[in-house]
Design an enzyme around this catalytic site. Structure first.
Site, mmCIF file in Angstrom:
data_model
loop_
_atom_site.group_PDB
_atom_site.id
_atom_site.type_symbol
_atom_site.label_atom_id
_atom_site.label_comp_id
_atom_site.label_asym_id
_atom_site.label_seq_id
_atom_site.Cartn_x
_atom_site.Cartn_y
_atom_site.Cartn_z
ATOM 1 N N ASN A 190 0.718 -1.282 -0.051
ATOM 2 C CA ASN A 190 -0.046 -0.068 -0.018
ATOM 3 C C ASN A 190 0.800 1.267 -0.074
ATOM 4 O OD1 ASN A 190 0.877 -0.551 2.632
ATOM 5 N ND2 ASN A 190 -1.174 0.744 3.690
ATOM 6 N N HIS A 191 2.185 1.213 0.136
ATOM 7 C CA HIS A 191 2.843 2.304 0.070
ATOM 8 C C HIS A 191 3.712 2.565 -1.089
ATOM 9 C CE1 HIS A 191 2.024 3.654 4.054
ATOM 10 N NE2 HIS A 191 2.233 2.414 4.650
#
Length: 131
Positions: free
Chosen positions: A55-56
């Protein structure tokens, strides 16, 4: 930049140092061999690395194309990047099929996406695990 240029540089340096070499890979690919870096005759890989995005480090649009930092590592044959979802209306998760001796493994990967979006697709019958 996410990740920073320094982080990307150090990652490439570490992957090149610890995953490249002359030792044979003991894992055989049973599926599509075109997607696996260590089968490329132009490079020598000791330790194949398979990766999905989290997710980053999710892909963002750049010139109309979705690209993530892992795309740079993949195009340079440092990792095997899989689990990307190019469709916005459905999710299809297909495995990389591996074998070592008599042991077989179906490696499924699904890159990070918003939980609400994924839940909507599964409930709507638009999410599939392929065999």
């Amino acid at each position: 930049n996410r990740p920073s240029r320094r982080t990307l540089y150090k990652t490439m340096e570490i992957l090149r140092r610890y995953s490249m070499g002359q030792d044979p890979v003991q894992v055989q690919v049973l599926g599509d061999p075109n997607a696996i870096n260590y089968l490329n005759p132009n490079i020598s890989v000791d330790l194949p690395v398979f990766s999905i995005h989290g997710n980053h480090d999710d892909p963002t649009r750049d010139g109309g194309e979705l690209l993530a930092a892992l795309d740079l590592l993949d195009v340079n044959l440092l990792v095997n990047y899989f689990g990307q979802q190019r469709e916005v209306s459905s999710v299809q998760v297909s495995p990389i099929l591996l074998q070592k001796g008599t042991t077989r493994l179906a490696l499924y990967g699904l890159g990070s996406m918003r939980e609400e979006r994924l839940h909507r697709m599964w409930r709507g019958g638009k999410g599939f695990f392929l065999c």
